[in-house]
Design an enzyme around this catalytic site. Structure first.
Site, PDB file in Angstrom:
ATOM      1  N   SER A 199       0.874  -1.246  -0.143  1.00  0.00           N
ATOM      2  CA  SER A 199      -0.021   0.153  -0.036  1.00  0.00           C
ATOM      3  C   SER A 199       0.854   1.159   0.076  1.00  0.00           C
ATOM      4  O   SER A 199       1.833   1.032   0.329  1.00  0.00           O
ATOM      5  CB  SER A 199      -0.777   0.003   1.385  1.00  0.00           C
ATOM      6  OG  SER A 199      -1.557   1.131   1.512  1.00  0.00           O
TER       7      SER A 199
ATOM      8  N   TYR B 158      -1.907  -1.605  10.490  1.00  0.00           N
ATOM      9  CA  TYR B 158      -1.897  -1.709   8.881  1.00  0.00           C
ATOM     10  C   TYR B 158      -0.733  -0.958   8.429  1.00  0.00           C
ATOM     11  O   TYR B 158      -0.271  -1.457   7.284  1.00  0.00           O
ATOM     12  CB  TYR B 158      -3.205  -1.175   8.402  1.00  0.00           C
ATOM     13  CG  TYR B 158      -3.467  -0.940   6.769  1.00  0.00           C
ATOM     14  CD1 TYR B 158      -3.818  -2.296   6.336  1.00  0.00           C
ATOM     15  CD2 TYR B 158      -3.155   0.064   6.054  1.00  0.00           C
ATOM     16  CE1 TYR B 158      -4.259  -2.450   4.923  1.00  0.00           C
ATOM     17  CE2 TYR B 158      -3.292  -0.103   4.672  1.00  0.00           C
ATOM     18  CZ  TYR B 158      -3.690  -1.169   4.028  1.00  0.00           C
ATOM     19  OH  TYR B 158      -4.265  -1.272   2.565  1.00  0.00           O
TER      20      TYR B 158
END
Ligand code: NAP
Length: 257
Positions: free
Chosen positions: A139, A152
């Protein structure tokens, strides 16, 4: 793309979202694809849509938090199609928690799914691979992040490091790379988004729009293909140019009316 025709691809987290589109793209490129996730109905729907296009896929259910499921998934893939050429580690979850509020459950939920499973799936996959490529979906949170994206963001940064280690350990036969998507519009990320906010987001991306699953599928397919034969241990950011912006108030509006 070169090298994907007649290959075998396993795409984790392909019942929906980015992974479903990655699976569709590999099948379209001539690969036999294993679609996987926990939601059987959605997995079978993804497979049906691939087969409707005349391409090849099967669904194998697996919970990526379960090490036994991961081993069985890789074995089932190799048995179904006689080998394995491409692994796309993509299944991911996030919690909207801060570093001070996240619980042990939050930690285990994210780390087991987004991190441990990437390693275990790759470990089992290389035992079945005779050449080929692994693509780890990370990401843009690997580089910069926002409030309440922990753990995350830490895990996504870790995936870049995981890719470095795997590229060294799995070479020369298997290449390993990371793709770092930015803002990708899928059901999960857009279901509560009003039009005004969407227009704002579009205006601050130099390409003038949010990403699509197809955008990411194209990058994943490239990294897995022989066209990327000299690329390993790399990370490729696909974020519409957002990460090169230093200061929003200096930007024109990029959004196209
Ligand atoms: N969308 C974005 O803007 C964006 C941006 C950057 C990076 N990413 C990354 O892209 C990847 C795909 O995310 P997405 O946006 O497409 O999300 P999504 O639509 O929520 O899809 C997530 C996928 O992961 C699977 N999954 C989750 N937990 C699982 C588990 N325990 N076992 C097996 N499968 C599991 C889900 O399948 P089941 O629920 O059926 O199990 C689903 O297929 C993730 O790694 C995410 O971090 C997304």
């Amino acid at each position: 793309m070169r090298g994907l025709q007649n290959s075998v691809a396993l795409v984790t987290g392909s019942t929906r979202g980015i992974g479903a589109e990655v699976a569709r793209r590999f099948a379209h490129e001539g690969a036999s694809v294993v679609v996987t996730g926990r939601t059987e109905e959605a997995g079978h729907e993804t497979v049906a849509s691939i087969r409707e296009d005349g391409d090849e896929a099967v669904f194998v259910r697996a919970d990526m938090r379960d090490p036994d499921d991961i081993a069985a998934l890789v074995t089932a893939t190799a048995e179904e199609y006689g080998g394995l050429d491409v692994l796309v580690n993509n299944a991911g979850v996030e919690t909207n928690t801060s570093a001070d509020e996240a619980t042990m459950d939050d930690w285990e939920f994210v780390l087991e799914t987004d991190f441990r499973a990437y390693w275990l799936c790759a470990k089992h996959a290389v035992a079945e691979m005779d050449g080929g490529a692994i693509v780890n979906v990370s990401s843009n949170h690997a580089f910069l992040t926002m409030p309440e994206m922990f753990p995350y963001n830490a895990v996504k940064a870790g995936i870049n490091g995981m890719t470095h280690g795997m590229a060294i350990d799995f070479g020369p036969d298997v290449r390993v790379n990371t793709v770092n998507p930015g803002w990708v519009a899928i059901e999960r990320t857009t279901e509560n988004m009003d039009e005004e906010y969407r227009e704002h987001l579009e205006s601050i991306h130099p390409v003038g729009r949010l990403g699509t699953p197809e955008d990411i599928a194209g990058v994943v397919a490239f990294l897995a293909s022989d066209d990327a034969g000299y690329v390993t241990g790399a990370h490729l950011t696909a974020d519409g140019g957002r990460s090169v912006v230093m200061q929003d108030d200096t930007l024109p509006s990029y959004r196209k009316e």
